[in-house]
Design an enzyme around this catalytic site. Sequence first.
Site, PDB file in Angstrom:
ATOM      1  N   ASN A   1       0.846  -1.198   0.000  1.00  0.00           N
ATOM      2  CA  ASN A   1       0.000   0.000   0.000  1.00  0.00           C
ATOM      3  C   ASN A   1       0.883   1.252   0.000  1.00  0.00           C
ATOM      4  O   ASN A   1       1.740   1.350  -0.891  1.00  0.00           O
ATOM      5  CB  ASN A   1      -1.140  -0.032   1.027  1.00  0.00           C
ATOM      6  N   ASP A   2       0.742   2.153   0.914  1.00  0.00           N
ATOM      7  CA  ASP A   2       1.341   3.492   0.787  1.00  0.00           C
ATOM      8  C   ASP A   2       2.820   3.530   0.409  1.00  0.00           C
ATOM      9  O   ASP A   2       3.613   2.756   0.941  1.00  0.00           O
ATOM     10  CB  ASP A   2       1.268   4.225   2.137  1.00  0.00           C
TER      11      ASP A   2
ATOM     12  N   GLU B   1      -5.039  10.665   7.046  1.00  0.00           N
ATOM     13  CA  GLU B   1      -3.817   9.865   7.052  1.00  0.00           C
ATOM     14  C   GLU B   1      -2.777  10.524   6.148  1.00  0.00           C
ATOM     15  O   GLU B   1      -3.102  11.401   5.346  1.00  0.00           O
ATOM     16  CB  GLU B   1      -4.101   8.454   6.517  1.00  0.00           C
TER      17      GLU B   1
HETATM   18  C1  FRU Z   1      -3.018   4.534   4.778  1.00  0.00           C
HETATM   19  C2  FRU Z   1      -2.668   3.730   6.014  1.00  0.00           C
HETATM   20  C3  FRU Z   1      -1.780   4.548   6.935  1.00  0.00           C
HETATM   21  C4  FRU Z   1      -1.071   3.489   7.717  1.00  0.00           C
HETATM   22  C5  FRU Z   1      -0.878   2.421   6.679  1.00  0.00           C
HETATM   23  C6  FRU Z   1      -0.910   1.026   7.220  1.00  0.00           C
HETATM   24  O1  FRU Z   1      -3.299   3.785   3.664  1.00  0.00           O
HETATM   25  O2  FRU Z   1      -3.846   3.339   6.660  1.00  0.00           O
HETATM   26  O3  FRU Z   1      -2.481   5.469   7.721  1.00  0.00           O
HETATM   27  O4  FRU Z   1       0.141   3.940   8.239  1.00  0.00           O
HETATM   28  O5  FRU Z   1      -1.900   2.581   5.729  1.00  0.00           O
HETATM   29  O6  FRU Z   1      -0.566   0.110   6.258  1.00  0.00           O
END
Ligand code: FRU
Length: 613
Positions: A154-155, A325
């Site tokens: 993800n991120d 976030e």
């Molecule tokens: C955003 C998020 C962040 C967190 C991460 C966890 O997509 O929820 O806030 O740090 O992903 O994987």
Amino acid sequence: MNKLIKDAFTLLSFAFLATAASTAQEQNGVTVKHLGVNNTLIEVNGQGKYLCIPVQESAEEATVNVLIDGKLERTLNIRLATSKVDYTVPLDITEYNGKNLLLNVITKQSRATVREAKGDACWKNFTVSDTFDVTNREKYRPAYHHTPLYGWMNDPNGMVYKDGVWHLCYQWNPFGSKWQNLSWGRSTSRDLIHWEHQGAVLEPDGLGMIFSGSSAIDSTNSAGFGANSIVAMYTSAAASQIQSLAYSTDGGNTFTTYPANPVLTLESEARDPNMFWNNESKQWTLVLANALEKEMLIFTSPNMKQWTLQSSFGKGIGAQDGVWECPDLFQLNVSNTGEKKWVLLCNINPGGIQGGSATQYFIGEFDGKTFKADTDANGNIPTKWMDYGKDHYATVSWSDAPDKRRTVIGWMSNWQYAAEIPTMQFRSANTLPRDLSLFRYSDGQYYLASAPSPEMLNLRDHSINKSTRFSVGKKVKTFSLPTKNDGICEIVMDLDTRRSSKVTMTLTNKQQEKVIMTYDAQNAQLSFDRTQSGLVNFSQDFPSVTVNPTYSENGKVSLRIFIDRSSIEVFEKEGRFVQTNLVFPTSPYTTLSLQSNGGMARVSNFKVYSLKY
Ligand code: FRU
């Protein structure tokens, strides 16, 4: 008990023991010992670099305790295969060579008997091997977008540019293609196009999983980890979310966690620290998402270790229908006025412009302590969106990008269905990198422009179409897309609709699956319809028609459209708008058809570039 019976019983017990002992399966370098319905030991005795672990995505997660010489080394959560093996994931075991390696596995599914538990597909498929197969054979793996070699992503995290290298870390599960075991994976690139997989640089520790965060170069050694070290700040996530540091003195190849972690704790769920050196205030500055409060907290520090809360921004402002976030805060030039403004990115999930997750931003002033957002003519703080597609999230920027560039990259998915998209050995890609600037529009407001990073021009091979200037009316004009490399391409065109009202651009494949993009000049809008784009039914939130304002004044718009197997990004040439959307066509789109309603439209500079990759 008489002797005969007793003897018979003893014999039977031996026989039983013999059976039990013989059920330990030895194969492919491991010995499997079932201890009960939900507990199994895997002794690793073969030689090799990897223990390949069989995964089935629909299975429940098992707890896999990795013991080295009897001591707990790490705990992994893995969807061990029960009825079939979808793929395997590698556990690198080179560093345990010569030691006793034992997995103590606790499964969760209800099993009536040990015999039933033994039938699970995983046990026969654990294998010690010197190789791990990451052959790119999935048709939806993009060609020129960054993807993890395998596993869930993800991120984007900890992005920094140093000595000619773009460092891109990311939220990574190396043990499956769904969210779990969050670590920082790392890739590097010298051209922002070709990425090299470097493996995990931060892995879960006693403080928790490694959630999102940022990196900065500490040129003056203010933190004491060494001059020019790369310092990462991330969220340690377990029962609570707290902020930790790690540093690298070898150019980002390896990171050491700061022994006195955490450096920042709060009484609420705060995460995704974004840290930068503010040259005006001469302080380290940190923006932290106070997620559930839907606000961003701003701290300062002389040394990255002691942080002082200065202000908060966001309560009741902007989109509020989800957690806040992944913040980012930076200054940018306004292209058409020469002013400088500050931009605060506040990713939000759900509650995004198209449902689910998205990136909102605010423009204003920052005095080193407090961010103050500009208001519109009515005195309100407007909510603005960085990308109007469904698949653009967690976008943040690179620290220290060259030539004062502000280059960003996002996660090309949406939390609504990210875990369900039809890929297997890897899941999710990044957006194309984009370079940001600001522009002032005729409504007096400032907006963020996200243009494809200039490096993307180097992808262009040659344009495959002959006519570059023509008019189009009711009669559909059809153009072929490249066939090479599953049709990956960039389409560019300038549209002049002063004599028409709508131009429709349709991508179609052999199965008549289609994506319909419509430029509506009167309303200065562009829509992207993926309801018939291919596989859409894996989530009710996937089929969508997304619309963006074009910020164009005179019926003219210049487009750059990037297609890469499972994604389409539609940019206004200067980045005044962008829509990023995933698509899963059964086979690649082969044609682009153009049509105009309400009069003739002029098309110029029309090019369909095949891309070299
Ligand atoms: C955003 C998020 C962040 C967190 C991460 C966890 O997509 O929820 O806030 O740090 O992903 O994987």
